[in-house]
Design an enzyme around this catalytic site. Structure first.
Site, PDB file in Angstrom:
ATOM      1  N   ASN A 107      34.911  88.163  -1.819  1.00 31.95           N
ATOM      2  CA  ASN A 107      35.424  89.104  -2.821  1.00 31.95           C
ATOM      3  C   ASN A 107      35.265  88.489  -4.202  1.00 31.95           C
ATOM      4  O   ASN A 107      35.247  87.268  -4.364  1.00 31.95           O
ATOM      5  CB  ASN A 107      36.913  89.388  -2.562  1.00 31.95           C
ATOM      6  N   HIS A 109      37.102  88.645  -8.000  1.00 31.41           N
ATOM      7  CA  HIS A 109      38.357  89.065  -8.637  1.00 31.41           C
ATOM      8  C   HIS A 109      38.296  88.726 -10.122  1.00 31.41           C
ATOM      9  O   HIS A 109      37.862  87.631 -10.491  1.00 31.41           O
ATOM     10  CB  HIS A 109      39.537  88.345  -7.986  1.00 31.41           C
TER      11      HIS A 109
END
Length: 214
Positions: A107, A109
């Site tokens: 991911n 962020h």
């Protein structure tokens, strides 16, 4: 060759950065499929323009989060991928989903983790008076925006910045950082081992830092 599934919910600008990096030969891989929980996500158009298979699985069609994640898993596994890349996928994933892809789920962020997990990261950085902000790529754990951080890109917070200006600067950094991490992963330089990250055979004690743009 690294086979990648990319999960999106919106415009897909990080998806485009990955597509472009593959086209340049910077990532030894290919995108096997792009999945969105929203049929109107522009990232689906980006994928289709490059001949990449797409799928839409709308979370509102399922009774609960577990059933939705099971549907995601069936589609991703059908693509038989080596890595699952969250690129603006705006859904909280179940621990079962995360465990199924442990070590393969990444991911990005928009903060220098562990600072500012969750939403409104640019606003929070400005309100705190931070002089630096940035983005992080991490392997995903069941904790929100948790999991070992692989690499970060830092940007300055300038006087007069508002959320829009700071967000734009962080997005530029994201578009360099995510392809850079996938380059390392595809080349075998980056490994996940039982909850820790190894880079070039050594335990990564602190996140790698992407050099600033020239």
């Amino acid at each position: 060759m690294l086979k990648i599934a990319v999960l999106i919910s919106g415009s897909g600008s990080n998806l485009q950065a990955i597509i472009d990096a593959i086209a340049r030969g910077d990532i030894a891989g290919r995108i096997a499929g792009v999945l969105s929980n929203r049929a109107d996500a522009y990232g689906l158009v980006r994928a289709q323009q490059h001949g990449i298979p797409t799928a839409v699985i709308t979370h509102g069609d399922f009774a609960d989060r577990a059933a939705f994640d099971q549907a995601l898993t069936r589609q991703i596994d059908a693509w038989d991928v080596d890595a699952v890349v969250l690129a603006g996928f705006m859904r909280i994933l179940t621990p079962e989903f995360v465990a199924h892809y442990e070590g393969r789920l990444l991911n990005i962020h928009p903060s220098l983790l562990p600072k500012y997990k969750g939403l409104h990261t640019h606003r929070r950085a400005l309100e705190a008076g931070d002089r630096e902000h940035g983005c992080s790529v991490h392997f995903v754990s069941a904790e929100l925006d948790g999991g070992p951080v692989v690499a970060q890109a830092t940007v300055p917070v300038l006087s007069g910045d508002d959320e829009a200006a700071l967000s734009a600067r962080v997005h530029e950094a994201e578009h360099r950082l995510y392809p850079g991490v996938l380059h390392w992963l595809a080349n075998g330089e980056l490994e996940y081992r039982k909850g820790s990250v190894h880079f070039q055979g050594r335990l990564l004690a602190t996140p790698l830092e992407l050099p600033p743009a020239p």
